[in-house]
Design an enzyme around this catalytic site. Structure first.
Site, PDB file in Angstrom:
ATOM      1  N   ASP A 167      34.493 -20.575  16.818  1.00 53.62           N
ATOM      2  CA  ASP A 167      33.671 -20.110  17.665  1.00 53.62           C
ATOM      3  C   ASP A 167      33.019 -21.539  18.479  1.00 53.62           C
ATOM      4  O   ASP A 167      32.620 -22.285  18.011  1.00 53.62           O
ATOM      5  CB  ASP A 167      32.424 -19.442  16.774  1.00 53.62           C
ATOM      6  CG  ASP A 167      31.627 -18.390  17.930  1.00 53.62           C
ATOM      7  OD1 ASP A 167      32.353 -17.577  18.509  1.00 53.62           O
ATOM      8  OD2 ASP A 167      30.564 -18.560  18.355  1.00 53.62           O
ATOM      9  N   THR A 210      41.618 -15.729  16.318  1.00 49.10           N
ATOM     10  CA  THR A 210      41.086 -15.416  17.638  1.00 49.10           C
ATOM     11  C   THR A 210      42.158 -14.815  18.376  1.00 49.10           C
ATOM     12  O   THR A 210      43.537 -15.156  18.171  1.00 49.10           O
ATOM     13  CB  THR A 210      40.938 -16.705  18.329  1.00 49.10           C
ATOM     14  OG1 THR A 210      40.578 -16.628  19.678  1.00 49.10           O
ATOM     15  CG2 THR A 210      41.948 -17.803  18.481  1.00 49.10           C
ATOM     16  N   LYS A 247      43.557 -33.344  26.737  1.00 50.49           N
ATOM     17  CA  LYS A 247      42.376 -32.533  26.361  1.00 50.49           C
ATOM     18  C   LYS A 247      42.023 -32.579  25.107  1.00 50.49           C
ATOM     19  O   LYS A 247      40.655 -32.933  24.648  1.00 50.49           O
ATOM     20  CB  LYS A 247      42.384 -30.899  27.002  1.00 50.49           C
ATOM     21  CG  LYS A 247      41.343 -30.128  26.913  1.00 50.49           C
ATOM     22  CD  LYS A 247      41.602 -28.581  27.140  1.00 50.49           C
ATOM     23  CE  LYS A 247      40.225 -27.943  26.649  1.00 50.49           C
ATOM     24  NZ  LYS A 247      40.557 -26.509  26.851  1.00 50.49           N
ATOM     25  N   PHE A 279      41.468 -23.035  30.253  1.00 54.87           N
ATOM     26  CA  PHE A 279      40.882 -21.686  30.371  1.00 54.87           C
ATOM     27  C   PHE A 279      39.242 -21.687  30.329  1.00 54.87           C
ATOM     28  O   PHE A 279      38.835 -22.521  30.209  1.00 54.87           O
ATOM     29  CB  PHE A 279      41.148 -20.892  29.140  1.00 54.87           C
ATOM     30  CG  PHE A 279      41.045 -21.395  28.035  1.00 54.87           C
ATOM     31  CD1 PHE A 279      39.807 -20.855  27.183  1.00 54.87           C
ATOM     32  CD2 PHE A 279      41.772 -22.195  27.213  1.00 54.87           C
ATOM     33  CE1 PHE A 279      39.626 -21.194  25.784  1.00 54.87           C
ATOM     34  CE2 PHE A 279      41.469 -22.928  25.808  1.00 54.87           C
ATOM     35  CZ  PHE A 279      40.423 -22.367  25.174  1.00 54.87           C
ATOM     36  N   GLY A 280      38.702 -20.575  30.290  1.00 55.02           N
ATOM     37  CA  GLY A 280      37.206 -20.434  30.227  1.00 55.02           C
ATOM     38  C   GLY A 280      36.529 -21.367  31.266  1.00 55.02           C
ATOM     39  O   GLY A 280      37.084 -21.395  32.648  1.00 55.02           O
ATOM     40  N   TYR A 281      35.596 -22.271  30.942  1.00 52.62           N
ATOM     41  CA  TYR A 281      35.060 -23.145  31.911  1.00 52.62           C
ATOM     42  C   TYR A 281      35.466 -24.346  32.122  1.00 52.62           C
ATOM     43  O   TYR A 281      35.022 -25.368  32.893  1.00 52.62           O
ATOM     44  CB  TYR A 281      33.443 -23.215  31.559  1.00 52.62           C
ATOM     45  CG  TYR A 281      32.623 -22.030  31.418  1.00 52.62           C
ATOM     46  CD1 TYR A 281      32.310 -21.244  32.111  1.00 52.62           C
ATOM     47  CD2 TYR A 281      32.644 -21.492  29.930  1.00 52.62           C
ATOM     48  CE1 TYR A 281      31.449 -20.114  31.960  1.00 52.62           C
ATOM     49  CE2 TYR A 281      32.064 -20.141  29.554  1.00 52.62           C
ATOM     50  CZ  TYR A 281      31.298 -19.767  30.740  1.00 52.62           C
ATOM     51  OH  TYR A 281      30.789 -18.423  30.460  1.00 52.62           O
TER      52      TYR A 281
END
EC number: 3.6.1.66
Length: 207
Positions: free
Chosen positions: A72, A11, A177, A154-156
């Site tokens: 993923d 990634t 997290k 990050f992201g959502y």
């Protein structure tokens, strides 16, 4: 455990790289990234997280001659039929995390309470140059807030509220997290499999 084994993380997402390195630290592997190789990655055209992870891991393992670990993952909102799903990183054609968050909130503006339930899913695939591949999965249930909270992640992450923790992923540090997250659960499954060395191939291989 194969301490020192070289593994390529497939990634380019800095947030994922950080979480993967943190989670894999107990194994003592030497972790490389795509920045260490001049590779043109294939398009992610799979219909599932598993298909995309296998595509990336197998490609990088073959191209580099080293084991490769692909992640993923994505968000699935039940009331939206599982959106954004495998399109989480390019949802609505938006270019940045913030734009994708805004787009998701727009798509959900008519949804209230229980209708805002969602889950994060992560699939890790560890592929070897000889074609062997293994998959490790994790998921976490939560709720999409009506406005972002928190500055981390990050992201959502700023929108994904974990009732069990009483906060969003963006309000958590890396360690906290990892205790709750989809990626943390998938990583723990991998760590368990490798705690005494590589798992038996007939048990761990992908069908």
């Amino acid at each position: 455990m194969l301490r020192g084994m070289k593994v390529v993380l497939t990634t380019g997402n800095p947030g994922k790289v950080r979480e993967l390195k943190e989670g894999l630290a107990p194994l003592g592997w030497t972790l490389l990234t795509l920045a260490d190789f001049a590779l043109r990655m294939p398009k992610e055209e799979g219909a599932t997280f598993l298909e995309n992870a296998l595509l990336k891991a197998a490609y990088v393992a073959k191209a580099t001659g080293l084991p490769a670990l692909a992640d993923d993952s994505g968000l699935e909102v039940y009331a939206l039929g599982g959106e954004p799903g495998v399109y989480s990183a390019r949802y609505g054609g938006r270019a940045t995390d913030r734009e994708r968050n805004v787009y998701l909130l727009e798509r959900m503006r008519h949804l209230k309470g229980e209708e805002r339930k969602a889950r994060f899913v992560a699939v890790l695939v560890l592929a070897y140059p000889d074609g062997h591949a293994e998959a490790y999965e994790g998921s976490v249930e939560g709720v999409i807030l009506e406005a972002p909270r928190g500055e981390g992640g990050f992201g959502y992450d700023p929108l994904f509220y974990v009732p069990e923790a009483g906060k969003t992923f963006a309000e958590m540090g890396l360690e906290e997290k990892a205790r709750y997250s989809h990626r943390g659960k998938a990583l723990r499954a991998l760590l368990e499999a490798y705690k005494d060395g590589p798992p038996p191939r007939e048990v761990s291989k992908l069908e």
